[in-house]
Design a protein around this motif. Structure first.
Motif, PDB file in Angstrom:
ATOM      1  N   ASN A  11       0.891  -1.337  -0.075  1.00 37.40           N
ATOM      2  CA  ASN A  11      -0.115  -0.055  -0.089  1.00 37.40           C
ATOM      3  C   ASN A  11       0.865   1.208  -0.116  1.00 37.40           C
ATOM      4  O   ASN A  11       0.470   2.246  -0.667  1.00 37.40           O
ATOM      5  CB  ASN A  11      -0.974  -0.040   1.239  1.00 37.40           C
ATOM      6  CG  ASN A  11      -2.083  -1.053   0.840  1.00 37.40           C
ATOM      7  OD1 ASN A  11      -2.448  -1.153  -0.230  1.00 37.40           O
ATOM      8  ND2 ASN A  11      -2.472  -1.406   2.186  1.00 37.40           N
ATOM      9  N   SER A  15       0.488   3.941  -2.898  1.00 33.47           N
ATOM     10  CA  SER A  15       0.043   5.378  -2.622  1.00 33.47           C
ATOM     11  C   SER A  15       1.113   6.312  -3.118  1.00 33.47           C
ATOM     12  O   SER A  15       0.538   7.566  -3.247  1.00 33.47           O
ATOM     13  CB  SER A  15      -0.302   5.252  -1.000  1.00 33.47           C
ATOM     14  OG  SER A  15       1.107   5.222  -0.311  1.00 33.47           O
ATOM     15  N   LEU A  17       3.741   7.055  -1.562  1.00 33.74           N
ATOM     16  CA  LEU A  17       4.476   7.444  -0.396  1.00 33.74           C
ATOM     17  C   LEU A  17       6.295   7.294  -0.596  1.00 33.74           C
ATOM     18  O   LEU A  17       6.944   7.963  -0.083  1.00 33.74           O
ATOM     19  CB  LEU A  17       4.073   6.747   0.985  1.00 33.74           C
ATOM     20  CG  LEU A  17       4.918   7.313   2.212  1.00 33.74           C
ATOM     21  CD1 LEU A  17       4.508   8.602   2.454  1.00 33.74           C
ATOM     22  CD2 LEU A  17       4.498   6.417   3.397  1.00 33.74           C
TER      23      LEU A  17
END
Length: 102
Positions: A11, A15, A17
């Protein structure tokens, strides 16, 4: 716990990040790459004293390998460094060393 860390790493990658960390990282300063390698090793050695070796490896290998472009280093070198440093924790019971068969 292991499945949760794998899902968290995927994730974080999806995302964006990792890209944000690459742009805002203290590793991307104009310092010598040797100091970045020492900092990565210190972070991993500290984290594996409180978390399991497998968990730290699964979480931090993708993060540091994505930062390797900003460092100008080989991603395999960073992954190898993270793996070896995660195996060197011996102080607390959660940080038990892996069993090596020689």
């Amino acid at each position: 716990m292991l499945g949760g860390i794998i899902a968290l790493a995927e994730n974080l990658k999806a995302s964006g990040l990792f890209e944000f960390l690459k742009k805002m990282s203290i590793f991307s300063l104009e310092a010598h790459p040797f100091f970045s390698i020492i900092l990565i090793a210190a972070i991993i050695l500290f984290m594996t004293e409180f978390l399991s070796n497998t968990t730290v490896s699964i979480l931090f290998i993708p993060i540091f390998m994505s930062l390797s472009d900003a460092l100008g280093l080989n991603p395999v070198l960073i992954g190898f460094l993270t793996t070896i440093c995660a195996s060197l924790a011996f102080a607390l019971p959660i940080a038990t060393p892996p069993n090596f068969c020689l």
